[in-house]
Design an enzyme around this catalytic site. Structure first.
Site, PDB file in Angstrom:
ATOM      1  CG  ASP A 128     -45.898  -2.225  22.319  1.00 55.47           C
ATOM      2  OD1 ASP A 128     -46.427  -1.590  23.243  1.00 55.47           O
ATOM      3  OD2 ASP A 128     -46.163  -2.018  21.119  1.00 55.47           O
ATOM      4  CD  GLU A 171     -48.751   0.452  21.578  1.00 58.83           C
ATOM      5  OE1 GLU A 171     -48.470  -0.277  20.619  1.00 58.83           O
ATOM      6  OE2 GLU A 171     -49.919   0.768  21.871  1.00 58.83           O
ATOM      7  CD  GLU A 172     -49.913   5.086  24.514  1.00 61.57           C
ATOM      8  OE1 GLU A 172     -51.071   4.955  24.080  1.00 61.57           O
ATOM      9  OE2 GLU A 172     -49.477   4.434  25.483  1.00 61.57           O
TER      10      GLU A 172
END
Length: 656
Positions: free
Chosen positions: A297, A315-316
């Site tokens: 990530d 990441e989101e």
């Protein structure tokens, strides 16, 4: 290049912590589970004890969570906040305003501060009549009941995963769902501000967890009150997750592990004789689709980054399609430079398409990952936060090379290196953080080699990058270049060219100085051009982001990064240089020759690194020219490139 085979069965069971309750592992469900294939959530462990202190999550259901309420006589009285939450969430939801009113009833100090116009827009304008009716009459009441089950399903205090302390937390998926339901209704106390007056709030070093920021509508002219397209799609992902866990209680488990290595536990990169491992480089495929691998990530140091705001990159998106990752924001303090967060067992719930502004929720996803003996999906995600380079040219400096190498090493490291699965990664820190993907690929390959792992590198459609990485990896392996030799070569490159706007491309430098004329594109004339260009970079302090009472953790993180770059001690007095100041300025050819000497020393033996460091200090371009001839002589000391590396990242302090 030979394509990498899929990991074997032994890989699938290696590299994962067992779920065993200990001082370093808190387990919130009963072990061993009676039947890992049973269609029933694991039973909660614990006796219902409550701890309300700085070392544990302050749960909304704690009897010690009190809230001031004005009485009919005008007096203020402290009442149990959980009672207020229960009263609000057990009421009927007939409109979006009812939901807003319920949430703000136990967050009254934010009555006029929280902007919920986006939430109202989503419910009233985005959803069709049938969807809106189902949300208000079915989904929200059931979600409220799940949130109110928290004291029933979570029966012991939850330790915070604080800095410089390795610890693991193992929850059942049902416990995670109950925690996320509370985040949806914004019930977590003391998590809504980064400052209290003139002092930092208690959880200012933690990400936000309540969803209130996600509900904010636009304030721009023409779109005021509307929810941005990114947030609309985020809410679709989250509502789909809640719909799934409400329709059928999840039966698995998830482990969150904060990993930390102290300076003495980090490798001596320059002296490593470990050969580079295998690397499979592909232009297609996504990290989350690499089953059985350790999936990277590309994290913010506040894990989850802008998942509850407008952020919508790697990441989101991962946190949205695997929403159980979001609960890590409840207990994970900002990551330090030799720390990471590893999550084992998170389930994927959604399919998606696009990226950033084109991101869209598409459909439900059925996670094919098998479960291990502890009810966890055989999925491992490691959150690694790259350094944010406001000046991209500085990432080649040795101190920053060490920072990124050590960060990757912590993320890939596991005590037992037998049969570890490969790492699935890509352009880590190469978007808004301004990293060079070719350099980052080399650094991650080095870290993977020292941790006994192979590497799968995904270039996300970039064919040129794929071919460049395949070629340089084959080139280095054919010459049996070790991790230590590659480190020393990169360190020489950093000493000669780090912090300079004009420089040779890092792969060209390696080809030229490791492989000779067969691969080199740099002529003597080009080397002279490199040595003549000495540029002074602007003060990075100008990049600082001010932090105010309303600042988000993401803004705080950006400001901290900028501050770290600007805070550095005075450079050594130029008079201390061993060179005779009376001699004439060295020619560019002389400076270029020093690069060859440095590389020769770097590749001679492990002691060569110390010789290279000594020579670099004496011969690097900024020191090779007598003081009176230097172009930067009129520039203040604090603006010089050599002085810009934060002290804790400098080679002498880096543990090598």
């Amino acid at each position: 290049m030979t394509e990498q085979a899929a990991p074997s069965g032994s890989c699938l069971s290696a590299g994962r912590l067992p779920v065993v309750a200990s001082e370093r592992h808190s387990v919130f469900y009963e072990l061993p589970p009676a039947d890992t294939s049973a269609d029933q959530a694991p039973s909660p462990a614990g006796d219902g004890a409550d701890l309300w202190d700085e070392w544990h999550v302050r749960l909304p259901c704690s009897p010690q969570s009190l809230y001031p309420v004005r009485q009919p006589d005008g007096q203020m009285k402290l009442v149990k906040r959980w009672t207020m939450v229960q009263d609000a969430l057990l009421a009927d939801f007939n409109s979006s305003s009812d939901l807003e009113r319920a949430i703000k009833s136990y967050n009254s100090r934010y009555q006029d501060k929280w902007n919920f116009s986006g939430l109202r827009y989503f419910i009233d304008e985005v959803l069709c009549d049938r969807e809106r009716d189902h949300l208000l009459r079915t989904t929200l009441p059931r979600l409220a009941r799940l949130a109110l089950r928290l004291p029933e399903v979570l029966r012991q205090p939850v330790p915070l995963l604080s800095r410089r302390r390795a610890h693991s937390l193992s929850f059942s998926q049902l416990q995670v769902a109950a925690l996320l339901a509370n985040a949806f209704f914004c019930t977590f106390p003391r998590r809504n501000a980064v400052k209290r007056g003139d002092r930092q709030a208690e959880y200012s070093s933690y990400p936000d967890i309540n969803f209130n920021r996600l509900y904010a509508g636009s304030k721009s002219r023409g779109t005021a009150g509307q929810l941005s397209p990114r947030r609309i799609e985020k809410l679709k992902c989250l509502m789909h997750y809640f719909h799934r866990v409400l329709e059928r209680e999840p039966t698995g488990a998830v482990t969150f592990s904060r990993r930390y290595l102290s300076e003495p536990q980090l490798p001596a990169w320059a002296g490593s004789s470990v050969p580079l491992g295998a690397m499979c480089c592909q232009s297609d495929g996504l990290i989350e689709d690499q089953e059985g691998m350790l999936q990277v990530d590309f994290a913010n140091k506040f894990v989850g980054g802008g998942v509850l705001g407008d952020g919508c990159v790697q990441e989101e998106i991962r946190f949205l399609i695997n929403p159980e990752l979001i609960v890590s924001r409840l207990f994970t303090e900002v990551l330090d430079k030799t720390e990471c967060l590893e999550v084992t067992g998170c389930e994927r719930f959604s399919q998606f398409e696009g990226y950033a502004d084109t991101f869209r929720w598409v459909a439900k996803a059925e996670d094919p990952s098998p479960r291990d003996d502890y009810c966890r999906r055989r999925t491992q995600v490691v959150a690694l936060d790259a350094f944010h380079f406001f000046q991209a040219s500085r990432q080649y400096e040795e101190g920053f090379l060490l920072r990124e190498l050590n960060k990757a090493y912590v993320g890939f490291h596991f005590e037992d290196q037998t049969g570890l699965p490969p790492v699935a990664t890509g352009n880590w820190g190469c978007g808004a953080f301004n990293g060079d993907p070719r350099l980052k690929a080399l650094l991650q390959t080095m870290a993977a080699a020292l941790t006994g792992r192979d590497l799968t590198y995904l270039t996300f459609g970039d064919l040129t990058l794929r071919d460049d990485l395949r070629e340089v990896h084959a080139f280095l392996r054919q010459r049996a270049v070790t991790v230590g030799q590659l480190y020393r070569a990169l360190a020489v490159y950093g000493r000669l060219h780090g912090g300079r706007q004009s420089r040779p491309e890092v792969l060209s430098f390696l080809y030229s100085h490791i492989g000779g004329d067969e691969y080199g594109s740099d002529t003597d004339l080009e080397r002279e051009d490199w040595s003549q260009e000495v540029e002074i970079l602007p003060d990075t302090e100008s990049e600082n982001i001010p932090v105010d009472d309303g600042a988000t953790p993401e803004a705080t993180a950006a400001a901290a990064d900028a501050a770290a770059v600007s805070e550095s001690p005075e450079p050594e007095d130029a008079a201390a240089s061993p060179r005779d100041r009376s001699q004439s300025p060295p020619t560019p050819a002389c400076v270029a020759a020093q690069a060859d000497l440095l590389l020769e020393a770097a590749f001679s033996d492990t002691d060569g690194c110390h010789l290279a460091a000594q020579m670099a200090e004496e011969y690097r371009p900024d020191n090779a020219v007598p003081k009176e001839y230097r172009p930067d002589n009129a520039v203040s000391k604090e603006y010089r490139p050599d002085n810009a590396v934060p002290k804790e990242y400098r080679p002498d302090n880096a543990g090598s």
